[in-house]
Design an enzyme around this catalytic site. Structure first.
Site, PDB file in Angstrom:
ATOM      1  N   GLN A  59       1.400   1.539  -5.298  1.00 30.23           N
ATOM      2  CA  GLN A  59       1.964   0.540  -5.997  1.00 30.23           C
ATOM      3  C   GLN A  59       3.203   1.438  -7.046  1.00 30.23           C
ATOM      4  O   GLN A  59       2.939   2.425  -7.252  1.00 30.23           O
ATOM      5  CB  GLN A  59       1.047   0.119  -7.109  1.00 30.23           C
ATOM      6  N   ASP A 113       3.776  -1.905   3.379  1.00 31.00           N
ATOM      7  CA  ASP A 113       4.793  -2.439   2.485  1.00 31.00           C
ATOM      8  C   ASP A 113       6.263  -2.024   3.682  1.00 31.00           C
ATOM      9  O   ASP A 113       7.093  -2.872   3.154  1.00 31.00           O
ATOM     10  CB  ASP A 113       5.019  -1.116   1.508  1.00 31.00           C
ATOM     11  N   LYS A 135      -3.534  -8.414  -5.493  1.00 27.68           N
ATOM     12  CA  LYS A 135      -3.705  -7.851  -4.030  1.00 27.68           C
ATOM     13  C   LYS A 135      -5.191  -8.003  -3.689  1.00 27.68           C
ATOM     14  O   LYS A 135      -5.624  -8.241  -2.602  1.00 27.68           O
ATOM     15  CB  LYS A 135      -3.015  -6.380  -3.743  1.00 27.68           C
TER      16      LYS A 135
HETATM   17  N1  GUN Z   1       5.871  -2.549  -7.134  1.00 28.89           N
HETATM   18  C1  GUN Z   1       6.633  -3.991  -7.249  1.00 28.89           C
HETATM   19  N2  GUN Z   1       6.722  -4.461  -6.061  1.00 28.89           N
HETATM   20  C2  GUN Z   1       6.078  -3.495  -4.950  1.00 28.89           C
HETATM   21  C3  GUN Z   1       5.706  -3.725  -3.690  1.00 28.89           C
HETATM   22  O1  GUN Z   1       6.290  -4.605  -2.749  1.00 28.89           O
HETATM   23  N3  GUN Z   1       5.168  -2.634  -3.099  1.00 28.89           N
HETATM   24  C4  GUN Z   1       4.846  -1.610  -3.786  1.00 28.89           C
HETATM   25  N4  GUN Z   1       4.239  -0.595  -3.138  1.00 28.89           N
HETATM   26  N5  GUN Z   1       5.149  -1.599  -4.956  1.00 28.89           N
HETATM   27  C5  GUN Z   1       5.754  -2.435  -5.646  1.00 28.89           C
END
Ligand code: GUN
Length: 294
Positions: free
Chosen positions: A97, A120, A53
């Site tokens: 996350q 998200d 990211k």
């Molecule tokens: N953990 C695994 N995939 C994701 C996601 O798309 N967003 C977040 N915040 N955590 C994750």
């Protein structure tokens, strides 16, 4: 004829090219997109996601800050940090996350992010807006799957889309998105799940089949209609002693057999996976523009 492969890498790179221009345009107007990421603990998969990211933001000229907290941080500290970031104009997007350690209530944390910075698309307010067909940040993996359909010339309008899996982050939001009376949607949607009596009865009717159950190679060729478009969202590790790491990644569909039957198929890895971070970057840029024009 073998299926045409829809490359997530290619579609993601096309969208990132568009986003890079958009970021430059916004910056020239004094609007600076920024993403704040909170990482709790050091789970290797989470560290790897967060790194990709940050890299994506850097490539596009988006400000990014990852706040790393130890695994024993209190829930209150996380909530206080989110509150600070909600009020910090450096961040147009905030992401925590997941998963979080057991002593932290994930729902409380997700709900603490202000909906306009919820890149998200997990906040209940945004889930409600999505269901109603109103503007909101779209959950990234579901949005990525929709973009792969559109950009490979497979508009879901008027098609029967069968989604296998009813998770809150893929199956449910994708069903809500594709059933709307809107562009890139307007499909007839069926959701197949663990309570479905005869899943193959439904999957065989799919013009577009989306596998998002998290079960390695569970969709077999006999479950797929000749000429169907197959979108594989699954990413599963299976043992493979011939690989250095001892495992390899497979999707939720039996790729080799189904690619002989489908018209289009997404590979794993290199399919929907690379789209998720790309659509997160998209949401970060969008929210910067929306916040600035409020
Ligand atoms: N953990 C695994 N995939 C994701 C996601 O798309 N967003 C977040 N915040 N955590 C994750």
């Amino acid at each position: 004829m073998p299926a045409q492969v829809i490359s997530g890498k290619e579609v993601a790179s096309e969208i990132r090219g568009e986003l890079k221009k958009k970021v430059e345009e916004l910056k020239s107007k004094g609007i600076h997109p920024g993403l704040g990421v909170i990482l709790v603990g050091e789970d290797p998969a989470s560290v790897s996601y967060v790194t990709s990211k940050a890299k994506g933001c850097e490539e596009l000229g988006i400000y990014e800050e990852t706040i790393r907290l130890s695994a024993d941080v209190s829930e209150e500290e996380v909530l206080n940090l989110i509150e600070k970031m909600n009020n910090d104009s450096k961040f147009s997007g905030i992401l925590v996350q997941l998963p979080l350690p057991d002593h932290i209530d994930e729902e409380k944390v997700v709900n603490a992010i202000t909906p306009e910075k919820d890149v998200d698309g997990f906040h209940p307010v945004n889930q409600g807006l999505l269901l109603r067909g109103e503007k909101c940040p779209l959950p990234c993996t579901a949005h990525g799957a929709q973009q792969m359909l559109m950009r490979s010339g497979n508009d879901p309008a008027g098609k029967h889309v069968v989604i296998c899996g009813r998770s809150n982050i893929v199956g449910k939001p994708l069903a809500a998105m594709l059933m709307q009376k809107k562009e890139a949607a307007n499909a007839t949607v069926t959701v197949v799940h663990t309570g479905t009596k005869d899943p193959a009865h439904f999957t065989k009717q799919a013009d577009i089949l989306v596998a998002a159950m998290g079960k390695p190679q569970a969709i077999t060729a006999d479950m797929v209609k000749e000429g169907a478009v197959v979108i594989d969202v699954g990413v599963n590790r299976i043992e493979d002693p011939s690989k250095k790491k001892g495992f390899r990644l497979v999707g939720d569909v039996d790729y080799d057999a189904i690619s002989e039957k489908a018209s289009y198929i997404t590979p794993v890895p290199g399919g929907v996976g690379p789209m998720t971070v790309t659509m997160l970057l998209y949401n970060t840029v969008e929210s910067a523009e929306l916040i600035a024009n409020k």
